[in-house]
Write a protein that holds these residues in place. Structure first.
Motif, mmCIF file in Angstrom:
data_model
loop_
_atom_site.group_PDB
_atom_site.id
_atom_site.type_symbol
_atom_site.label_atom_id
_atom_site.label_comp_id
_atom_site.label_asym_id
_atom_site.label_seq_id
_atom_site.Cartn_x
_atom_site.Cartn_y
_atom_site.Cartn_z
ATOM 1 N N LEU A 8 0.932 -1.136 0.136
ATOM 2 C CA LEU A 8 -0.069 0.122 0.085
ATOM 3 C C LEU A 8 0.813 1.425 0.056
ATOM 4 O O LEU A 8 2.119 1.219 0.344
ATOM 5 N N LYS A 9 0.230 2.314 -0.345
ATOM 6 C CA LYS A 9 1.084 3.621 -0.479
ATOM 7 C C LYS A 9 1.668 3.996 0.822
ATOM 8 O O LYS A 9 2.907 4.155 1.040
ATOM 9 N N LYS A 10 1.057 3.585 2.004
ATOM 10 C CA LYS A 10 1.361 4.045 3.508
ATOM 11 C C LYS A 10 2.552 2.893 3.759
ATOM 12 O O LYS A 10 3.353 3.197 4.668
ATOM 13 N N GLU A 11 2.881 2.156 3.075
ATOM 14 C CA GLU A 11 3.708 0.903 3.440
ATOM 15 C C GLU A 11 5.139 0.973 2.685
ATOM 16 O O GLU A 11 6.224 0.531 3.166
ATOM 17 N N THR A 13 8.650 2.559 1.987
ATOM 18 C CA THR A 13 9.386 3.315 2.644
ATOM 19 C C THR A 13 10.594 4.035 1.707
ATOM 20 O O THR A 13 10.903 3.280 0.788
ATOM 21 N N GLU A 83 2.261 7.028 -7.050
ATOM 22 C CA GLU A 83 2.485 7.260 -5.637
ATOM 23 C C GLU A 83 3.775 7.863 -5.504
ATOM 24 O O GLU A 83 4.031 8.475 -4.251
ATOM 25 N N LEU A 87 4.727 10.573 -3.192
ATOM 26 C CA LEU A 87 5.558 10.474 -1.763
ATOM 27 C C LEU A 87 6.760 11.153 -1.779
ATOM 28 O O LEU A 87 7.169 11.632 -0.772
ATOM 29 N N LYS B 98 11.598 13.783 3.352
ATOM 30 C CA LYS B 98 11.282 12.840 4.022
ATOM 31 C C LYS B 98 11.834 12.164 5.202
ATOM 32 O O LYS B 98 11.507 11.301 5.885
#
Lengths: 102, 102
Positions: A8-11, A13, A83, A87, B98
């Motif tokens: 997922l996008k939030k995953e 790094t 993404e 990000l 980031k």
DNA sequence: AATATTGTTCGATATATGTCGAACAATGTT
DNA sequence: AACATTGTTCGACATATATCGAACAATATT
């Protein structure tokens, strides 16, 4: 459509993204994808390694969140994940400036 | 002044730079250095590894061309190499956006 | 149903990497 | 000269990585 596991996008790094880019073959793949600006067939990559190894590198890029990897029929297609620019704005741009590869 | 071996600007490669950044500890060090905007003493880094390991990471950053590493008296000082921004404009900027790490 | 195409996964191997503690070297201090 | 400080290097270890060929799976074609 995307049967293979993608983070997922939030995953995603930063260190994994950078580590994924820190390999000549994978950088080539990303560069190719960025220039294409569209999906590219798995088979269209000209790399100097066997298909097992290419599969390995593509998997790393996928798991790092850099690319989409989907299967359609008996072929696979790869594309950059948008993404990444959301990000890490500017990251790919700066990286790709130096990747010859026209 | 820079007794330790550093690569020439022309010897710095993008994949090595990215690989060097693709590790949390090294990314922290670079982040710290970038925010400091000046040299930082070797001993001032707060990392969760022993000094042998820290030395290893710092060596990787130096050999990748990311940092200057010099010894003065019995202490060492580290600083970001400005050539990185010349070679890969925008790269560090996008990466550091980031990296929390005030 | 048999065959061909397209990749993935598996097992093996060689090399690289991250980690540590201990020994070492260079410098400064007493 | 002896000691203390600051890092580097060494040896060891465990894990990760890049690579390959072969086996496998999924789909399409005949």
């Amino acid at each position: 459509m995307s049967q293979l596991p993608h983070p997922l996008k939030k995953e995603i790094t930063l260190t994994e993204v950078l580590a994924a880019l820190g390999d000549p073959i994978r950088l080539d793949i990303v560069s190719h994808l960025a220039r294409a600006k569209k999906e590219v067939g798995w088979g269209e990559f000209e790399v100097c390694v066997g298909k097992a190894t290419l599969s390995h590198h593509i998997k790393k890029l996928r798991l790092a969140g850099l690319i989409n990897h989907r299967k359609d029929g008996k072929k696979c297609y790869l594309g950059l994940r948008k993404e990444i620019n959301e990000l890490y704005p500017g990251l790919l741009k700066s990286v790709l400036k130096k990747t010859g590869h026209k």
